[in-house]
Motif scaffolding. Structure first.
Motif, PDB file in Angstrom:
ATOM      1  N   PRO A 139      -8.567  -7.619 116.814  1.00 60.31           N
ATOM      2  CA  PRO A 139      -9.895  -7.485 116.222  1.00 60.31           C
ATOM      3  C   PRO A 139      -9.988  -6.253 115.320  1.00 60.31           C
ATOM      4  CG  PRO A 139     -10.080  -8.027 118.546  1.00 60.31           C
ATOM      5  CD  PRO A 139      -8.629  -7.759 118.274  1.00 60.31           C
ATOM      6  N   GLY A 140     -10.576  -6.442 114.132  1.00 65.68           N
ATOM      7  CA  GLY A 140     -10.822  -5.331 113.216  1.00 65.68           C
ATOM      8  C   GLY A 140      -9.657  -4.894 112.360  1.00 65.68           C
ATOM      9  N   ALA A 150      -3.667 -19.842 112.177  1.00 64.86           N
ATOM     10  CA  ALA A 150      -3.233 -20.700 113.276  1.00 64.86           C
ATOM     11  C   ALA A 150      -4.243 -20.659 114.422  1.00 64.86           C
ATOM     12  CB  ALA A 150      -1.858 -20.266 113.778  1.00 64.86           C
ATOM     13  N   SER A 151      -4.823 -19.486 114.681  1.00 63.06           N
ATOM     14  CA  SER A 151      -5.860 -19.365 115.705  1.00 63.06           C
ATOM     15  C   SER A 151      -6.774 -18.210 115.334  1.00 63.06           C
ATOM     16  CB  SER A 151      -5.242 -19.143 117.092  1.00 63.06           C
ATOM     17  OG  SER A 151      -4.584 -17.902 117.160  1.00 63.06           O
ATOM     18  N   GLY A 152      -7.998 -18.271 115.824  1.00 68.01           N
ATOM     19  CA  GLY A 152      -8.979 -17.250 115.472  1.00 68.01           C
ATOM     20  C   GLY A 152      -9.565 -17.530 114.097  1.00 68.01           C
ATOM     21  N   GLU A 153      -9.927 -16.460 113.412  1.00 73.29           N
ATOM     22  CA  GLU A 153     -10.511 -16.575 112.077  1.00 73.29           C
ATOM     23  C   GLU A 153     -10.121 -15.358 111.256  1.00 73.29           C
ATOM     24  OE1 GLU A 153     -14.772 -17.926 111.177  1.00 73.29           O
ATOM     25  OE2 GLU A 153     -14.888 -15.745 110.941  1.00 73.29           O
ATOM     26  N   LEU A 154      -9.740 -15.598 110.017  1.00 69.80           N
ATOM     27  CA  LEU A 154      -9.452 -14.519 109.088  1.00 69.80           C
ATOM     28  C   LEU A 154     -10.440 -14.562 107.935  1.00 69.80           C
ATOM     29  CD1 LEU A 154      -5.552 -14.554 108.937  1.00 69.80           C
ATOM     30  CD2 LEU A 154      -7.019 -12.888 110.089  1.00 69.80           C
ATOM     31  N   HIS A 155     -10.704 -13.405 107.389  1.00 68.09           N
ATOM     32  CA  HIS A 155     -11.548 -13.271 106.204  1.00 68.09           C
ATOM     33  C   HIS A 155     -10.650 -12.827 105.058  1.00 68.09           C
ATOM     34  CE1 HIS A 155     -15.505 -12.970 108.435  1.00 68.09           C
ATOM     35  NE2 HIS A 155     -14.603 -12.996 109.378  1.00 68.09           N
ATOM     36  N   GLU A 156     -10.922 -13.352 103.886  1.00 67.26           N
ATOM     37  CA  GLU A 156     -10.200 -12.917 102.696  1.00 67.26           C
ATOM     38  C   GLU A 156     -11.214 -12.534 101.627  1.00 67.26           C
ATOM     39  OE1 GLU A 156      -6.896 -14.412  99.463  1.00 67.26           O
ATOM     40  OE2 GLU A 156      -8.572 -15.740  99.951  1.00 67.26           O
ATOM     41  N   ASN A 157     -11.068 -11.331 101.104  1.00 64.40           N
ATOM     42  CA  ASN A 157     -11.775 -10.910  99.898  1.00 64.40           C
ATOM     43  C   ASN A 157     -10.733 -10.907  98.791  1.00 64.40           C
ATOM     44  OD1 ASN A 157     -14.252 -10.420 101.217  1.00 64.40           O
ATOM     45  ND2 ASN A 157     -13.559  -8.395 101.824  1.00 64.40           N
ATOM     46  N   SER A 158     -11.070 -11.483  97.650  1.00 63.53           N
ATOM     47  CA  SER A 158     -10.106 -11.528  96.553  1.00 63.53           C
ATOM     48  C   SER A 158     -10.818 -11.285  95.230  1.00 63.53           C
ATOM     49  CB  SER A 158      -9.375 -12.872  96.525  1.00 63.53           C
ATOM     50  OG  SER A 158     -10.276 -13.932  96.296  1.00 63.53           O
ATOM     51  N   LEU A 159     -10.007 -11.058  94.211  1.00 66.17           N
ATOM     52  CA  LEU A 159     -10.524 -10.835  92.864  1.00 66.17           C
ATOM     53  C   LEU A 159     -10.201 -12.049  92.006  1.00 66.17           C
ATOM     54  CD1 LEU A 159      -9.389  -7.150  92.258  1.00 66.17           C
ATOM     55  CD2 LEU A 159     -11.605  -7.980  93.104  1.00 66.17           C
ATOM     56  N   ALA A 160     -11.219 -12.613  91.393  1.00 67.41           N
ATOM     57  CA  ALA A 160     -11.035 -13.750  90.490  1.00 67.41           C
ATOM     58  C   ALA A 160     -10.887 -13.203  89.075  1.00 67.41           C
ATOM     59  CB  ALA A 160     -12.218 -14.694  90.583  1.00 67.41           C
ATOM     60  N   ALA A 161      -9.834 -12.426  88.895  1.00 62.88           N
ATOM     61  CA  ALA A 161      -9.566 -11.825  87.584  1.00 62.88           C
ATOM     62  C   ALA A 161      -8.070 -11.632  87.464  1.00 62.88           C
ATOM     63  CB  ALA A 161     -10.277 -10.482  87.458  1.00 62.88           C
ATOM     64  N   ARG A 162      -7.552 -11.854  86.293  1.00 54.96           N
ATOM     65  CA  ARG A 162      -6.128 -11.601  86.030  1.00 54.96           C
ATOM     66  C   ARG A 162      -5.989 -10.140  85.633  1.00 54.96           C
ATOM     67  NH1 ARG A 162      -1.159 -13.681  87.036  1.00 54.96           N
ATOM     68  NH2 ARG A 162       0.219 -13.380  85.288  1.00 54.96           N
ATOM     69  N   VAL A 177      -7.012  -9.170 103.493  1.00 56.07           N
ATOM     70  CA  VAL A 177      -7.187 -10.136 104.571  1.00 56.07           C
ATOM     71  C   VAL A 177      -7.448  -9.332 105.838  1.00 56.07           C
ATOM     72  CG1 VAL A 177      -6.085 -12.003 105.880  1.00 56.07           C
ATOM     73  CG2 VAL A 177      -5.615 -11.753 103.430  1.00 56.07           C
ATOM     74  N   PHE A 178      -8.411  -9.802 106.654  1.00 58.59           N
ATOM     75  CA  PHE A 178      -8.703  -9.075 107.896  1.00 58.59           C
ATOM     76  C   PHE A 178      -9.293  -9.994 108.947  1.00 58.59           C
ATOM     77  CE2 PHE A 178     -12.337  -8.742 105.119  1.00 58.59           C
ATOM     78  CZ  PHE A 178     -13.448  -8.906 105.945  1.00 58.59           C
ATOM     79  N   ASN A 179      -9.148  -9.555 110.195  1.00 61.17           N
ATOM     80  CA  ASN A 179      -9.747 -10.235 111.335  1.00 61.17           C
ATOM     81  C   ASN A 179     -11.087  -9.562 111.589  1.00 61.17           C
ATOM     82  OD1 ASN A 179     -10.551 -11.332 113.761  1.00 61.17           O
ATOM     83  ND2 ASN A 179      -8.748 -10.689 114.913  1.00 61.17           N
ATOM     84  N   GLY A 180     -12.170 -10.233 111.240  1.00 56.34           N
ATOM     85  CA  GLY A 180     -13.507  -9.677 111.423  1.00 56.34           C
ATOM     86  C   GLY A 180     -14.114  -9.980 112.780  1.00 56.34           C
TER      87      GLY A 180
END
Length: 176
Positions: free
Chosen positions: A64-65, A83-95, A132-135
């Protein structure tokens, strides 16, 4: 010829993003593989896997965290799947420019957010900047990742508001 469910015959070309995701789905469904990953209550753990077509693959446990911080995978395309749990991804939509800069001011609406529960994943192209992180406050997450070609480097960034700064460049010898 017998082929393990987690390996593929030698391809005649680089694996596609769809092939990477297919490998990740099979790996995530392998209960014995997932159970073989030691989980640490404080830090991420990982096992290196043999990915399809010469790709680099990893099974990663996320307490966690915990998270990666902002980074990219340089010239590699990649994919990851929870595969298990939940991950969050923040990304940039820019080249972004690939080299020759230390600080960039991001403009416009470049931020993207995703929540990826068990069985959900995504593929991405070269120079994809994300974190990427486990929130979840009380559960480990486990994920599978694959990159082709094998990671030549990872660039790590810091971010303050709309300012992205290149902080460090890691090479394979730094994490193996």
């Amino acid at each position: 010829m017998s082929v393990s469910p987690l390996t593929s015959p030698t391809p005649t070309s680089a694996p596609s993003q769809a092939e990477l995701l297919d490998f990740l789905r099979r790996a995530a469904a392998d209960a014995e593989l997932i159970a073989s990953l030691p989980l640490d209550p404080e830090g991420r753990t990982w096992l290196r896997l043999e990915g399809p077509g010469g790709s680099e693959a990893w099974l990663i446990g996320w307490p966690p965290g915990t998270g990666t911080g902002w980074h990219d995978h340089a010239d590699s395309v990649g994919a990851f799947l929870t595969a298990s749990g939940e991950l969050h991804e923040n990304s940039l939509a820019a080249r972004l420019p690939t080299d020759g800069w230390r600080t960039l001011e991001l403009t416009g609406d470049v931020d993207r957010e995703r929540r990826l529960g068990a069985g959900q994943g995504r593929a991405f192209g070269q120079h994809h900047v994300h974190e990427v992180f486990n929130g979840l406050p009380d559960r480990h997450a486990v994920s599978v990742h694959a990159y082709y070609p094998p990671l030549p480097r990872i660039r790590r960034y810091s971010r303050t508001g709309q300012v992205l700064r290149l902080e460090q460049v890691e090479r394979p010898e730094d994490w193996q």
